[in-house]
Motif scaffolding. Structure first.
Motif, short mmCIF file in Angstrom:
data_model
loop_
_atom_site.label_atom_id
_atom_site.label_comp_id
_atom_site.label_asym_id
_atom_site.label_seq_id
_atom_site.Cartn_x
_atom_site.Cartn_y
_atom_site.Cartn_z
N THR A 128 22.44 131.30 45.43
CA THR A 128 21.21 130.55 45.12
C THR A 128 20.44 130.20 46.38
OG1 THR A 128 22.27 129.61 43.15
CG2 THR A 128 20.30 128.50 43.98
N VAL A 129 21.16 129.79 47.43
CA VAL A 129 20.49 129.50 48.70
C VAL A 129 19.84 130.76 49.25
CG1 VAL A 129 20.84 128.78 51.09
CG2 VAL A 129 21.97 127.53 49.25
N LEU A 130 20.55 131.89 49.17
CA LEU A 130 19.99 133.15 49.65
C LEU A 130 18.76 133.56 48.83
CD1 LEU A 130 23.28 135.19 50.34
CD2 LEU A 130 21.74 134.14 52.03
N LEU A 131 18.82 133.33 47.53
CA LEU A 131 17.67 133.64 46.68
C LEU A 131 16.46 132.78 47.07
CD1 LEU A 131 19.27 134.00 43.13
CD2 LEU A 131 18.38 135.82 44.59
N ALA A 132 16.71 131.52 47.37
CA ALA A 132 15.61 130.65 47.79
C ALA A 132 14.97 131.18 49.08
CB ALA A 132 16.12 129.22 48.00
N LEU A 133 15.81 131.60 50.02
CA LEU A 133 15.29 132.15 51.27
C LEU A 133 14.43 133.39 51.02
CD1 LEU A 133 18.45 131.84 53.58
CD2 LEU A 133 16.44 130.36 53.55
N GLU A 134 14.92 134.30 50.18
CA GLU A 134 14.20 135.54 49.91
C GLU A 134 12.89 135.29 49.18
OE1 GLU A 134 12.86 139.42 49.10
OE2 GLU A 134 13.92 138.43 50.74
N LEU A 135 12.91 134.42 48.18
CA LEU A 135 11.69 134.17 47.43
C LEU A 135 10.64 133.46 48.28
CD1 LEU A 135 13.30 133.09 44.04
CD2 LEU A 135 12.07 135.22 44.51
N ILE A 136 11.07 132.56 49.14
CA ILE A 136 10.12 131.90 50.04
C ILE A 136 9.56 132.90 51.04
CG2 ILE A 136 9.87 130.15 51.83
CD1 ILE A 136 11.96 128.50 50.34
N ARG A 137 10.42 133.81 51.51
CA ARG A 137 9.94 134.85 52.44
C ARG A 137 8.84 135.69 51.79
NH1 ARG A 137 9.87 139.92 53.14
NH2 ARG A 137 11.04 140.28 51.22
N ARG A 138 9.02 136.01 50.53
CA ARG A 138 8.01 136.83 49.84
C ARG A 138 6.69 136.09 49.69
NH1 ARG A 138 10.74 140.25 44.86
NH2 ARG A 138 12.64 140.89 45.92
N THR A 139 6.77 134.81 49.44
CA THR A 139 5.55 134.05 49.14
C THR A 139 4.90 133.44 50.37
OG1 THR A 139 6.87 132.07 48.67
CG2 THR A 139 6.34 133.50 46.82
N SER A 140 5.69 133.11 51.40
CA SER A 140 5.15 132.35 52.53
C SER A 140 5.47 132.95 53.89
CB SER A 140 5.68 130.91 52.50
OG SER A 140 5.41 130.30 51.26
N GLY A 141 6.17 134.08 53.94
CA GLY A 141 6.49 134.68 55.23
C GLY A 141 7.84 134.23 55.75
N TRP A 142 8.12 134.61 57.02
CA TRP A 142 9.45 134.42 57.60
C TRP A 142 9.67 133.03 58.18
CZ3 TRP A 142 13.68 137.17 57.07
CH2 TRP A 142 13.59 138.53 56.71
N PHE A 143 8.62 132.29 58.47
CA PHE A 143 8.80 131.06 59.24
C PHE A 143 9.67 130.04 58.50
CE2 PHE A 143 7.68 126.81 60.68
CZ PHE A 143 7.68 126.95 62.05
N ILE A 144 9.39 129.80 57.25
CA ILE A 144 10.13 128.78 56.50
C ILE A 144 11.59 129.18 56.29
CG2 ILE A 144 10.18 127.39 54.39
CD1 ILE A 144 7.18 127.81 54.16
N PRO A 145 11.91 130.42 55.89
CA PRO A 145 13.32 130.80 55.82
C PRO A 145 14.03 130.64 57.16
CG PRO A 145 12.00 132.40 54.64
CD PRO A 145 11.04 131.49 55.34
N PHE A 146 13.34 130.98 58.24
CA PHE A 146 13.94 130.81 59.57
C PHE A 146 14.22 129.34 59.84
CE2 PHE A 146 13.48 130.24 64.21
CZ PHE A 146 14.51 131.07 64.64
#
Length: 707
Positions: A128-146
């Motif tokens: 679930t945490v990994l899914l959150a990272l991937e979905l945020i990356r798709r919608t907002s780019g790499w900065f927030i997952p990083f």
């Protein structure tokens, strides 16, 4: 109306760069439409009737809108039609559904085992945490997952390697995953609750308003009000973007929706193209400062401060008004300089006709405000107001909302919410780390130390931090992170400043003076008579930290302390907006540049100049009772604030009613300082006002003479 030559654009920006490249297709469109309606209906039910555990609702909220993001936004635009990518996205959807079912049916089993993870717990929480990272990356780019990865690894890995203030002994991965996934402090915590309640209901309300034709009504009303003014099209942009932004909650969407009308209007009137784009960007950014929605900021601020939502939007109104007036002053000055005069135009709109055709659009807003003032919850008020939109639409023959229109509005509201929902749930992971590790208090102490206890330099540091965070975070996320980190520092400095003023003036209440009896009994007599500021600072420094909260409550009163906390958060929220108009990453300005066909970076610089109220007005909040003051004080501050901002704009632009010389620019700047500088005597402010009015009258006569 005198039209100046329009400069050719050196480069053209494709507007699609600012919009997510969604998938489409007949079967996918039908499925997404059906799912969006289901999510809208489910959230309305959850917010009005249902009494479900918040953890379940938050998980469902994330899974539903995460599914929309997975289906609509490919992992890579080049893979939009790839069957393998579609299969992977289908697997993501199944994993999200499985996550919700697991929480519902197996949460109790975890507690029955004494909160000890089994293999399934490890797998579901990690995925679930990994899914959150991937979905945020798709919608907002790499900065927030990083940023999320940095935060999570700080807790379990590298925090223990740091020395000094930020060292953290560490938690086990199991504990971190429990707090992130199962606990109501993590991704399914308070930020998620705000997302599925307040934010969703108001975004849905905005979608219904737009579907009912309220957007066209707002633009037409703005044109009817401002078209005959000097620089009228510029004021249409300011007024229209403010009204539209008050319900849309998105500065980029506001720019795109209103800018396609206002920017061509301004260029046709004779405004330079880059200035027109800058006005639209600055005004659209201000839409997030305008009640009632404030880009979801009002709801999050109410949750953080425990001050009612109605109070938040009430105290936010006057600062927002000052901001839009400051942008309007730039418009008037540029209109005078570019010889854009007030006259009738071919596309002028008659106000009486606008009100006759669209007065019913005011009804839902009146219902919303009335319900909020009467004390109903924002979610309930938004729900009833949605019904009011539907009912009011039948008062017009043009935009009646039948079943098809209602379903379209529900689907559009859900799709508008998808990226915001995923983002807010993911940001909950960062907020959880900040609260778990205590790094927020550490950061506040660090800011205070760097600023040397100066409120002014603290605000500067917060502004710099907000700009850096804003390069990668959307405004709401930036406010959440920065508010968690730095609001305590701002609150303490503002509160201590007011406390020191009372100690220096000898106006400290007896109950508060009694606390100093425990620290320095010999100082009580001096306190009653007043003491020098240096002595007051030294005495306050002797008060133990555990007693300072009690001292502030006794000295300032609970209501004043609450307003100081709101002030601290409001300052941070305002400063968080600057990334919209400040290069190098200023999406609002870039979107306006795409419409005006102007260079994006230069447009960003223009927008940054026009949005100077984002920095001046927070200073007024910090040093004056602009937030929470009584009526007389607010009228006083607003009056001199308006003329002070106008004088500042004139000094910056070198133009008032006519061109200003170097000497008169300095005089205008001095007049501005005399009106805006906090706690100056009334006679000094009046002198500043008189100086400004003299400059205005002289410039007006000179302007008419040269016409």
């Amino acid at each position: 109306m005198t039209a100046s030559s329009q400069p050719a654009a050196p480069q053209e920006i494709n507007l699609e760069e600012f919009e997510t490249k969604h998938r489409s297709g007949p079967w996918l469109n039908r499925f997404v439409f059906t799912l969006s309606i289901f999510l809208a209906v489910a959230h309305i039910y959850i917010n009005t009737i249902a009494t479900l555990p918040e953890l379940w609702v938050s998980a469902f909220h994330f899974a539903g809108f995460g599914t929309l993001c997975a289906l609509l936004i490919p992992a890579n635009p080049k893979w939009r039609e790839s069957k393998i990518a579609m299969l992977c996205d289908g697997a993501i959807v199944l994993a999200l559904i499985g996550m919700v079912l697991y929480i519902i049916f197996f949460e109790d089993a975890l507690y029955a085992r004494g909160v000890t993870f089994n293999n399934a717990d490890w797998i579901v929480s990690s995925v679930t945490v990994l899914l959150a990272l991937e979905l945020i990356r798709r919608t907002s780019g790499w900065f927030i997952p990083f940023l999320i990865i940095i935060a999570l690894t700080y807790v379990v890995l590298w925090g223990q390697w740091l020395g000094g203030m930020f060292t953290f002994p560490g938690l086990s991965v199991e504990t971190l995953l429990y707090r992130s996934f199962f606990s109501t402090d993590g991704m399914f915590g308070s930020i998620s609750r705000i997302s599925w309640s307040f934010v969703f209901m108001f975004i849905l309300f905005g979608a219904f308003l737009v579907k009912s034709g309220a957007g066209d009504f707002i633009i037409d009303l703005s044109r009817s009000l401002a078209s005959k003014m000097i620089g009228g099209p510029g004021f249409v942009a300011v007024l229209g973007s403010g009204l539209m932004g008050s319900v849309s909650g998105s500065s980029v969407a506001n720019t795109v929706s209103t800018g396609v009308i206002t920017i061509p209007l301004m260029r046709k009137a004779g405004f330079p193209a880059r200035f027109a784009a800058g006005v639209e960007a600055a005004a659209s950014t201000g839409g997030q400062l305008m009640p009632p929605v404030m880009g979801a900021g009002a709801f999050i601020m109410a949750s953080y401060t425990q001050v009612s939502y109605v109070t938040i939007i009430s105290v936010a109104a006057i600062p927002a008004l000052l901001y839009f007036l400051s942008v309007g002053f730039f418009v008037r000055v540029e209109a005078k300089r570019s010889k854009v005069i007030a006259t009738e135009s071919d596309d002028a709109v008659n106000m009486s006709q606008v009100l006759k055709n669209g007065w019913h659009h005011i009804v839902p807003l009146a219902v919303l405000v009335t319900l909020l003032v009467q004390g109903f919850t924002p979610t309930y008020a938004a729900g009833i107001s949605i019904l009011a939109v539907i009912a009011a639409s039948f008062l017009s023959s043009k935009h009646r909302m039948g079943p098809a229109a209602v379903l379209d509005a529900m689907a559009q509201g859900a799709k508008n919410m998808s990226t915001t929902a995923v983002l807010l749930v993911g940001i909950g992971l960062v907020v959880n780390v900040i609260s778990t590790t205590g790094v927020g208090n550490t950061f506040s102490l660090l800011i205070t130390n760097w600023a040397g206890g100066s409120l002014f330099f603290t605000i500067i540091l917060v502004a710099i931090a907000s700009l850096i965070l804003g390069m990668g975070l959307p405004v709401t996320a930036s406010y959440i992170v920065l508010g968690t980190l730095s609001a305590p520092a701002l609150f303490n400095l503002i509160a201590e400043g007011q406390l020191l003023d009372m100690m220096s003036a000898g106006s400290l209440p007896e109950a508060a003076s009694a606390i100093f009896m425990l620290v320095n009994p010999s100082a009580i007599a001096t306190l009653a008579q007043g003491m020098p500021m240096e002595q007051a600072q030294a005495l306050l420094a002797q008060v133990p930290a555990d007693f300072k909260g009690m001292l502030m409550d006794q000295a300032l009163g609970a209501q004043s302390v609450a307003m100081i906390l709101v002030t601290a958060h409001m300052i941070i929220f305002w400063l968080s907006q600057d990334s919209n108009v400040t290069p190098p990453v200023c999406l609002t300005a870039f979107a306006a540049a795409a419409i005006a066909k102007t260079p994006p970076m230069l447009t960003g610089m223009t927008a940054w100049k026009l949005a100077k109220g984002l920095y001046i007005i927070p200073l007024l909040m910090a040093y004056t009772p602009l937030i929470g003051g009584d009526t007389q004080t607010l009228l006083h501050l607003t009056f001199f604030g308006i003329f002070g901002m106008y004088a500042l704009v004139a000094a910056m632009e070198g133009y008032l009613e006519d061109k200003l010389s170097i000497v008169t620019r300095v005089i205008a700047l001095a007049a501005s300082a005399m009106m805006l500088w906090p706690n100056l005597a009334l006679w000094i402010q009046c002198i500043g006002l008189a100086i400004f009015l003299v400059l205005f009258v002289i410039g007006n006569k000179s302007y008419k003479k040269n016409m």
